[in-house]
Motif scaffolding. Structure first.
Motif, PDB file in Angstrom:
ATOM      1  N   UNK A  84       6.378 -31.119  18.843  1.00 20.75           N
ATOM      2  CA  UNK A  84       5.538 -30.855  18.180  1.00 20.75           C
ATOM      3  C   UNK A  84       4.615 -29.781  18.364  1.00 20.75           C
ATOM      4  N   UNK A  85       3.637 -29.852  19.795  1.00 23.39           N
ATOM      5  CA  UNK A  85       3.083 -28.914  20.670  1.00 23.39           C
ATOM      6  C   UNK A  85       2.959 -27.196  20.332  1.00 23.39           C
TER       7      UNK A  85
ATOM      8  N   UNK B 174      18.590 -29.093  23.706  1.00 22.33           N
ATOM      9  CA  UNK B 174      18.407 -29.855  23.183  1.00 22.33           C
ATOM     10  C   UNK B 174      16.891 -29.957  22.504  1.00 22.33           C
ATOM     11  N   UNK B 175      16.591 -28.691  21.200  1.00 24.30           N
ATOM     12  CA  UNK B 175      15.340 -28.926  21.237  1.00 24.30           C
ATOM     13  C   UNK B 175      14.796 -29.593  20.262  1.00 24.30           C
ATOM     14  N   UNK B 176      13.439 -29.401  20.308  1.00 20.60           N
ATOM     15  CA  UNK B 176      12.515 -30.514  18.824  1.00 20.60           C
ATOM     16  C   UNK B 176      12.026 -31.803  19.656  1.00 20.60           C
TER      17      UNK B 176
ATOM     18  N   UNK C 169      13.506 -35.815  17.392  1.00 22.93           N
ATOM     19  CA  UNK C 169      14.482 -35.686  17.256  1.00 22.93           C
ATOM     20  C   UNK C 169      16.284 -36.891  17.327  1.00 22.93           C
ATOM     21  N   UNK C 170      14.931 -37.824  18.677  1.00 27.75           N
ATOM     22  CA  UNK C 170      16.286 -38.825  18.102  1.00 27.75           C
ATOM     23  C   UNK C 170      15.682 -39.765  17.650  1.00 27.75           C
ATOM     24  N   UNK C 171      14.444 -39.821  16.384  1.00 28.63           N
ATOM     25  CA  UNK C 171      13.857 -40.746  16.158  1.00 28.63           C
ATOM     26  C   UNK C 171      15.086 -40.609  14.049  1.00 28.63           C
TER      27      UNK C 171
ATOM     28  N   UNK D 168      14.106 -35.028  12.738  1.00 27.47           N
ATOM     29  CA  UNK D 168      14.388 -34.187  12.812  1.00 27.47           C
ATOM     30  C   UNK D 168      14.659 -32.809  11.918  1.00 27.47           C
ATOM     31  N   UNK D 169      14.616 -33.763  10.908  1.00 32.29           N
ATOM     32  CA  UNK D 169      13.864 -32.447   9.134  1.00 32.29           C
ATOM     33  C   UNK D 169      12.252 -32.430   9.519  1.00 32.29           C
TER      34      UNK D 169
END
Length: 315
Positions: A11-12, A34-36, A40-42, A58-59
């Motif tokens: 997010x930053x 593994x971007x994001x 992305x793991x929630x 992820x969305x």
């Protein structure tokens, strides 16, 4: 030569990318394989403003990425293997790519939650296993949950989770806790918190609906036990992702990057840090996004100041 390069796409980093791209600075964002970031793991994110019905992690990250691309941000995938902050412009080495030159750099590589490394743990993150009480506690209303850990973070998370859970069981490998006395006292005085000490976690147990229990070994009797639960919160700390910096920026006692209070400025002019890599207190998506905005504005103002100095010298 890039005006600004952002290392990291949580997010930053993505918020910084949006702001820098809208300022026509055409930033380059370097994302790992593994971007994001941790979102992305929630599964469902319910506490990010603007989504009254929630949004999948992820969305949300994919939407932020598309927003940055819409304004002209460029993305490149690869591990950053080395950075050279000894002089401006800065040099960044990326595995499998030519080196990149940048006038400013935003470090937003986040912090990785430490895991126990037991069967059933990683594959059930978002299905009953969590590393963030403030993110996921709401989903365990009136349920029995486990907090694994014995430090201040574990005590804080256990206390917070009693707002939702019917019972919180603290599991720790040793009989003694590492937490400060004031945090221990606060947890022990909470009637919703029970204790399962001298237990070594062995396996996360599940069925087709999610987590059902935690298999542990009683270190006093050497016998295996099962603690039934609806959710397991791992609270054994985080590791800031700063290894690639090779000590070129100062860190605090926990390894988080130090910035000038009220800014995202590091000790090296032109290098900024935002998100969880410099925040061991809040660690929320929205607070990370806020510092990403700050980093972009700080970088933009830095570039403006350098440009004006150059014009004045030439003039």
């Amino acid at each position: 030569m890039y005006k600004s390069v952002i290392i990291g796409t949580g997010p930053a980093g993505l918020t910084a990318a949006i702001y820098l791209a809208r300022a026509n600075l055409e930033p380059l964002i370097i994302e790992g394989p593994e971007p994001g970031g941790q979102l992305t793991t929630t599964t469902e994110v319910e506490n990010f403003p603007g989504f009254p019905d929630g949004i999948m992690g992820p969305e949300l990250m994919d939407n932020m990425r598309k927003q940055a691309e819409r304004f002209g941000a460029e993305f490149r995938t690869g591990w950053v293997t080395n950075v050279d902050f000894s002089k401006r412009p800065f040099r960044i080495s990326i595995e499998g790519h030519e080196d990149i030159i940048a006038e400013t750099i935003v470090v937003s590589t986040g912090a990785s939650a430490k895991y126990l490394g037991i069967p059933g743990e990683r594959e059930n993150v978002g299905r009953g296993v969590s590393t963030c009480a403030t993110c996921d506690g709401f989903f365990f209303r009136n349920k029995k949950i486990i907090v694994v850990g014995g430090g201040d973070s574990a005590m804080e998370e256990a206390h917070f989770l009693t707002r939702f859970a019917s019972e919180v069981v603290v599991v720790n490998r040793r009989s003694e806790l590492r937490a400060s006395k004031i945090m221990q006292d606060r947890a022990r005085q909470n009637p919703k918190i029970s204790w399962s000490l001298d237990r070594n976690p062995l396996e996360v147990l599940t069925n087709d609906r999610g987590v059902t229990g935690l298999k542990v070994r009683n270190n006093l009797t050497n016998e295996d036990e099962v603690i039934e639960t609806d959710g397991i919160f791992i609270a054994i700390g985080h590791t800031p992702n700063t290894k690639f910096l090779d000590g070129q920026l100062p860190v605090d006692e926990q390894g988080y990057l130090l910035v000038t209070p009220g800014t995202t400025e590091t000790t090296i002019p032109g290098v900024f840090a935002c998100g969880d890599v410099q925040d061991h207190k809040y660690r929320q998506a929205i607070s990370a996004a806020g510092t990403g905005c700050m980093a972009a504005l700080d970088a933009e103002r830095f570039l403006d100041a350098v440009e004006h100095q150059t014009v004045a010298i030439v003039g």
